[in-house]
Design a protein around this motif. Structure first.
Motif, PDB file in Angstrom:
ATOM      1  N   UNK A  20       5.338 -14.694  48.215  1.00 33.42           N
ATOM      2  CA  UNK A  20       4.863 -13.235  48.143  1.00 33.42           C
ATOM      3  C   UNK A  20       3.862 -12.980  47.297  1.00 33.42           C
ATOM      4  N   UNK A  21       2.778 -12.187  47.589  1.00 32.03           N
ATOM      5  CA  UNK A  21       1.997 -11.736  46.182  1.00 32.03           C
ATOM      6  C   UNK A  21       1.480 -10.266  46.653  1.00 32.03           C
ATOM      7  N   UNK A  22       1.741  -9.382  46.058  1.00 35.83           N
ATOM      8  CA  UNK A  22       1.461  -7.918  46.114  1.00 35.83           C
ATOM      9  C   UNK A  22       0.241  -7.619  45.370  1.00 35.83           C
ATOM     10  N   UNK A  23      -0.753  -6.931  46.263  1.00 31.72           N
ATOM     11  CA  UNK A  23      -1.772  -6.195  45.344  1.00 31.72           C
ATOM     12  C   UNK A  23      -2.371  -5.139  45.657  1.00 31.72           C
ATOM     13  N   UNK A  24      -2.671  -4.097  44.923  1.00 27.39           N
ATOM     14  CA  UNK A  24      -3.168  -2.681  45.107  1.00 27.39           C
ATOM     15  C   UNK A  24      -4.496  -2.824  45.808  1.00 27.39           C
ATOM     16  N   UNK A  25      -5.177  -2.042  46.501  1.00 29.74           N
ATOM     17  CA  UNK A  25      -6.292  -1.911  47.273  1.00 29.74           C
ATOM     18  C   UNK A  25      -7.386  -1.295  46.111  1.00 29.74           C
ATOM     19  N   UNK A  26      -8.551  -2.131  46.147  1.00 31.11           N
ATOM     20  CA  UNK A  26      -9.351  -1.625  45.077  1.00 31.11           C
ATOM     21  C   UNK A  26     -10.045  -0.262  45.128  1.00 31.11           C
ATOM     22  N   UNK A  27      -9.805   0.219  46.481  1.00 25.49           N
ATOM     23  CA  UNK A  27     -10.433   1.358  46.616  1.00 25.49           C
ATOM     24  C   UNK A  27      -9.484   2.821  46.480  1.00 25.49           C
ATOM     25  N   UNK A  28      -8.519   2.277  45.933  1.00 26.87           N
ATOM     26  CA  UNK A  28      -7.184   3.589  45.600  1.00 26.87           C
ATOM     27  C   UNK A  28      -7.990   4.688  44.873  1.00 26.87           C
ATOM     28  N   UNK A  29      -7.441   5.773  44.961  1.00 23.56           N
ATOM     29  CA  UNK A  29      -7.983   6.809  44.204  1.00 23.56           C
ATOM     30  C   UNK A  29      -7.422   6.657  42.889  1.00 23.56           C
ATOM     31  N   UNK A  36      -5.169   3.690  39.924  1.00 22.65           N
ATOM     32  CA  UNK A  36      -4.749   2.338  39.589  1.00 22.65           C
ATOM     33  C   UNK A  36      -3.313   2.407  39.163  1.00 22.65           C
ATOM     34  N   UNK A  37      -2.489   1.375  39.521  1.00 22.32           N
ATOM     35  CA  UNK A  37      -1.162   1.359  38.958  1.00 22.32           C
ATOM     36  C   UNK A  37      -0.876  -0.075  38.626  1.00 22.32           C
ATOM     37  N   UNK A  38       0.180  -0.545  37.936  1.00 21.68           N
ATOM     38  CA  UNK A  38       0.640  -1.673  37.709  1.00 21.68           C
ATOM     39  C   UNK A  38       1.618  -1.917  38.689  1.00 21.68           C
ATOM     40  N   UNK A  39       1.788  -3.348  39.066  1.00 18.83           N
ATOM     41  CA  UNK A  39       3.039  -3.533  40.036  1.00 18.83           C
ATOM     42  C   UNK A  39       3.991  -4.460  39.468  1.00 18.83           C
ATOM     43  N   UNK A  40       5.197  -4.184  39.571  1.00 16.83           N
ATOM     44  CA  UNK A  40       6.231  -5.013  38.972  1.00 16.83           C
ATOM     45  C   UNK A  40       6.738  -5.794  39.796  1.00 16.83           C
ATOM     46  N   UNK A  41       7.122  -7.006  39.493  1.00 18.92           N
ATOM     47  CA  UNK A  41       7.817  -7.979  40.574  1.00 18.92           C
ATOM     48  C   UNK A  41       6.721  -8.179  41.764  1.00 18.92           C
ATOM     49  N   UNK A  42       5.383  -8.388  41.296  1.00 20.89           N
ATOM     50  CA  UNK A  42       4.500  -8.541  42.410  1.00 20.89           C
ATOM     51  C   UNK A  42       4.466 -10.057  43.179  1.00 20.89           C
ATOM     52  N   UNK A  43       5.460 -10.895  42.826  1.00 21.89           N
ATOM     53  CA  UNK A  43       5.652 -12.129  43.590  1.00 21.89           C
ATOM     54  C   UNK A  43       6.848 -12.290  44.301  1.00 21.89           C
ATOM     55  N   UNK A  44       7.310 -10.965  44.436  1.00 22.96           N
ATOM     56  CA  UNK A  44       8.839 -10.854  45.196  1.00 22.96           C
ATOM     57  C   UNK A  44       8.589 -10.194  46.492  1.00 22.96           C
ATOM     58  N   UNK A  45       9.404 -10.281  47.299  1.00 20.64           N
ATOM     59  CA  UNK A  45       9.533  -9.645  48.565  1.00 20.64           C
ATOM     60  C   UNK A  45       9.633  -7.920  48.389  1.00 20.64           C
ATOM     61  N   UNK A  86       6.229   0.056  42.150  1.00 16.83           N
ATOM     62  CA  UNK A  86       5.033   0.825  41.335  1.00 16.83           C
ATOM     63  C   UNK A  86       5.836   2.236  40.710  1.00 16.83           C
ATOM     64  N   UNK A  87       5.552   2.472  39.416  1.00 18.41           N
ATOM     65  CA  UNK A  87       5.934   3.663  38.508  1.00 18.41           C
ATOM     66  C   UNK A  87       4.871   4.501  38.651  1.00 18.41           C
ATOM     67  N   UNK A  88       5.121   5.827  39.148  1.00 20.04           N
ATOM     68  CA  UNK A  88       3.920   6.783  39.341  1.00 20.04           C
ATOM     69  C   UNK A  88       3.930   7.686  37.982  1.00 20.04           C
ATOM     70  N   UNK A  89       2.675   7.841  37.552  1.00 19.57           N
ATOM     71  CA  UNK A  89       2.317   8.691  36.568  1.00 19.57           C
ATOM     72  C   UNK A  89       2.634  10.298  36.795  1.00 19.57           C
ATOM     73  N   UNK A  90       2.683  11.180  35.827  1.00 18.11           N
ATOM     74  CA  UNK A  90       2.923  12.372  35.996  1.00 18.11           C
ATOM     75  C   UNK A  90       1.988  13.257  36.782  1.00 18.11           C
ATOM     76  N   UNK A  91       0.765  12.631  36.721  1.00 19.73           N
ATOM     77  CA  UNK A  91      -0.543  13.488  37.678  1.00 19.73           C
ATOM     78  C   UNK A  91      -1.190  12.109  38.017  1.00 19.73           C
ATOM     79  N   UNK A  92      -1.707  12.367  39.240  1.00 19.46           N
ATOM     80  CA  UNK A  92      -2.541  11.331  39.946  1.00 19.46           C
ATOM     81  C   UNK A  92      -3.490  11.935  40.962  1.00 19.46           C
ATOM     82  N   UNK A  93      -4.456  11.292  41.010  1.00 15.93           N
ATOM     83  CA  UNK A  93      -5.606  11.845  42.076  1.00 15.93           C
ATOM     84  C   UNK A  93      -5.060  11.833  43.414  1.00 15.93           C
TER      85      UNK A  93
END
Length: 729
Positions: free
Chosen positions: A88-97, A99-108, A112-119
């Protein structure tokens, strides 16, 4: 039995000499040869070849779960036909409002940890699953952030936000221009975008036997060569997306052409054909079965003898249709489908439609799934489709448009030209409310005045009523359609039309009635005012109500009142807004007509008895507020049509080595195109010569120029047009 290099023993039935062997087919061609030992002499059969029409690859699902400030992304293999190992390989879409870091991106399962405020907006995540057989499959999901919450996409019932404000332009490729191809649609893409629509629906683009509108498919995995083939279609899609237009394909999954190789094979070999059971041969009691007809070869069809029904209970035939739908989303990144005549599938095997939705929206969850089926039938929206047609209940007349009072060939009897004027209001209220029964809570209604099967509207209603109904339709909930030719008042039925527009001339050049700028205004109102694409809709009481319809739309603090007068005489309309509007004592409510710029001032004490003078055959779309608002219609300049030039955006842009600069001329003339750098210095002359009327493309080679912003300017007669382009090294 020899299957490739594999030997499979078999037993012969002593009664009739037949034998049966079950084996798994693989990608591509599968070859079988039977060998029999007859007294020590080996006898070999002819070769039987069965070709897989699609690649056998794993099927995966992915979804998101929200828990406080953490999102978990899940992927699961639901079918692995060759039992290959996967990674497996997870990726965030480049057009997202954001950006976030993905943990365990090579697992099923990734997080993703959400910040306090986000668009606010939709956040898409893709997972690629690689197999040990070198196959790669993709899936995609998203979650939505709004002012109050974060919620995950529910594949069963949710749809992407863009669908709410969709305005669809329907295109019939073979008659768009005379002897037209996909490239001629591409050349007019700028003007289609200028119309204000945000979605185009292409009638079938797959290989057919007879051409025309293209519903007799003979190969679902190839593009029509008579329209320019796949290369031209790719360019059309690329050009559409450059102008932020979504692209829908039209696909019939209930039937094929009588000339499809599978149908022909089943006719030639009968029950011995592998494809015999791909087609319906038994009469059942499903809805619409009164329309069944059987041809001389035992194939069952509905109204069209050359379009035999598929057997919608044959899992292999259904998987074939499923793979065709998945193929074009994956290959060309289209944005959805209109499923032609899918009412016939809904009537027999609606559970397949649930699986169709899951499979398609697992690949691309923002797809728009439009059913040519009845919006009044609740199951259409139960884990199946996003929108369906404005048709009435009933099986005898399948495609009974709710606004049409009767079926008459070469006529268009609707509520709006109904001879009993005083019944128009009642009939229209019934049409808008499903005769008081209402609609499924998730229903989106596909609204139209014209489509590929209907008579044109203008010839039977006149210009005044055409504009009246168009404004009314764009103010209703649902998704409005503009069918090609509608913006120029084209008079002939689509089946009888040779062509709509001229190559080298604009769409507007054929508009003698000012309809193009009128529709342009309506589309911009529709996409610009959230109340007009919200789900809120309330019909209000008014006097008189016999031929007046009045309704309320709202979104948050935006309120719009629409009134339509369906008779030729001017009428005084009285109604109450006491419950709908809050106005402070002594304050004034202004109702600004977004069509005519007329403003109606209503004092607080007048809210219970608002009076509006309505001209005949008129629709007012009134924006309520504490200040007047002016939204002016664009005015057509018909005198300038003959001198029309259009310099379009270069593509690709930005670019590295070279780019194409397209332009259109309405008449033959001399053209000069200059290139300037950011300081205004002329760096190149691309052309200085005469060109015929039509679309043209020039290539600019920037190999010798540094990175940066450049401008290109077209000179033709006394006209000048300029655009910018970017070179990136």
């Amino acid at each position: 039995l020899f299957y490739g290099r594999k030997e499979i023993p078999f037993d012969i039935n002593a009664d009739d000499g037949s034998f049966a062997v079950e084996t798994m087919l693989h990608d591509g061609a599968n070859h079988f040869v039977a060998a029999v030992d007859s007294g020590g002499v080996w006898i070999y059969s002819d070769t039987l070849t069965l070709s897989m029409g699609y690649n056998l690859r794993p099927q995966i699902r992915c979804w998101a779960k929200i828990a406080g400030t953490e999102v978990t992304l899940h992927a699961r293999v639901v079918d692995n036909p060759e039992q290959a190992e996967v990674s497996y390989q997870w990726m965030a879409d480049g057009e997202n409002p954001g950006s976030f870091a993905i943990s365990n991106a090579q697992d099923s399962v990734a997080t993703v940890s959400l910040p306090a405020s986000m668009p606010p907006g939709e956040y898409y995540f893709n997972v690629r699953v690689m197999t040990s057989n070198t196959d790669t499959v993709k899936a995609r999901t998203f979650f939505t952030v709004d002012e109050d919450s974060v919620y995950a996409f529910d594949i069963r019932n949710d749809h992407a936000a863009w669908i709410d404000s969709a305005v669809v332009y329907g295109i019939t490729p073979y008659i768009f221009v005379n002897r037209g191809e996909f490239r001629h649609i591409s050349h007019k893409m700028y003007e289609i975008a200028e119309m204000g629509v945000n979605t185009i629906w292409l009638q079938p683009v797959f290989e057919t036997q007879r051409g025309g509108q293209g519903y007799d498919i003979i190969d679902y995995f190839k593009i029509r060569k008579d329209l320019g083939g796949e290369t031209e279609l790719k360019e059309l899609i690329r050009r559409a997306k450059y102008y932020n237009l979504r692209v829908l394909f039209d696909i019939p999954i209930k039937h094929t052409s009588f000339d499809h190789p599978y149908a022909r094979h089943s006719i030639e070999y009968g029950e011995s054909s592998h494809y015999y059971d791909f087609y319906q041969r038994e009469v059942n009691n499903a809805p619409y079965s009164m329309h069944y007809k059987r041809n001389a070869f035992g194939l069952i069809h509905y109204f069209w003898p050359d379009l035999p029904n598929l057997n919608v209970y044959n899992s292999e035939a259904l998987e074939w249709m499923m793979q065709a739908c998945l193929y074009w989303v994956d290959r060309l990144d289209i944005d959805g489908y209109r499923f032609d005549a899918v009412w016939g599938l809904t009537a027999q095997n609606p559970d397949f439609e649930k699986e169709l939705r899951k499979r398609l929206k697992s690949l691309k969850p923002e797809l728009f799934l439009l059913a040519e089926d009845k919006a009044v039938w609740p199951p259409v929206f139960e884990e199946r489709f996003d929108a369906a047609y404005d048709w009435t209940v009933g099986e005898q007349w399948v495609s009974h448009w709710s606004w049409q009072t009767d079926y008459q060939p070469n006529a268009n009897p609707t509520i709006f030209n109904y001879r009993f004027e005083k019944a128009r209001g009642r009939r229209l209220r019934d049409a808008l409310t499903n005769n008081g029964r209402g609609y499924h809570p998730d229903a989106k209604i596909f609204r139209f005045m014209e489509n590929n099967d209907t008579e044109r509207f203008l010839p039977y209603h006149g210009l005044e009523r055409t504009k009246m109904v168009a404004a009314f339709m764009f103010a209703l909930p649902g998704i409005p359609l503009i069918f090609n030719g509608q913006t120029i008042g084209h008079p002939t039925h689509p089946y009888d039309t040779e062509f709509l527009f001229f190559n080298g001339f604009t769409i507007q050049s054929r508009d003698a009635d000012g309809l193009f700028p009128f529709y342009q205004h309506l589309t911009r109102l529709r996409t610009g005012f959230p109340a007009l694409y919200s789900d809120y809709f309330e019909i209000l009481d008014c006097d008189p109500s016999d031929y007046i319809l009045l309704f309320h739309r709202k979104h948050e603090d935006q309120n719009i009142i629409t009134i339509m007068n369906m008779v030729a005489q001017k009428k005084e309309v009285r109604f109450s807004l006491q419950e709908q509007m809050e106005v402070e004592p002594g304050e004034t409510l202004y109702l600004s007509d977004l069509i005519s710029d007329k403003v109606i001032a209503v004092a607080e004490e007048q809210l219970d008895s608002v009076i509006v003078d309505m001209p005949g055959y008129t629709t007012m779309i009134l924006l309520a507020g504490d200040q007047p608002v002016s939204v002016r219609l664009p005015q057509p300049d018909l005198a300038a049509v003959d001198h029309f030039i259009l310099l379009q955006q270069n593509y690709p842009n930005p670019f590295n080595q070279s780019t194409v600069i397209p332009f259109t001329l309405a008449r033959p003339q001399r053209v000069r195109i200059f290139v300037y750098d950011l300081l205004g210095r002329q760096v190149d002359v691309l052309c200085d010569q005469g060109f015929d009327a039509g679309e043209h493309n020039l290539r600019f080679d920037a190999a010798d120029y540094p990175s940066g912003l450049y401008f290109y300017q077209l000179h033709a007669g006394d006209q000048r047009q300029i655009r910018k382009m970017t070179v990136v090294r």
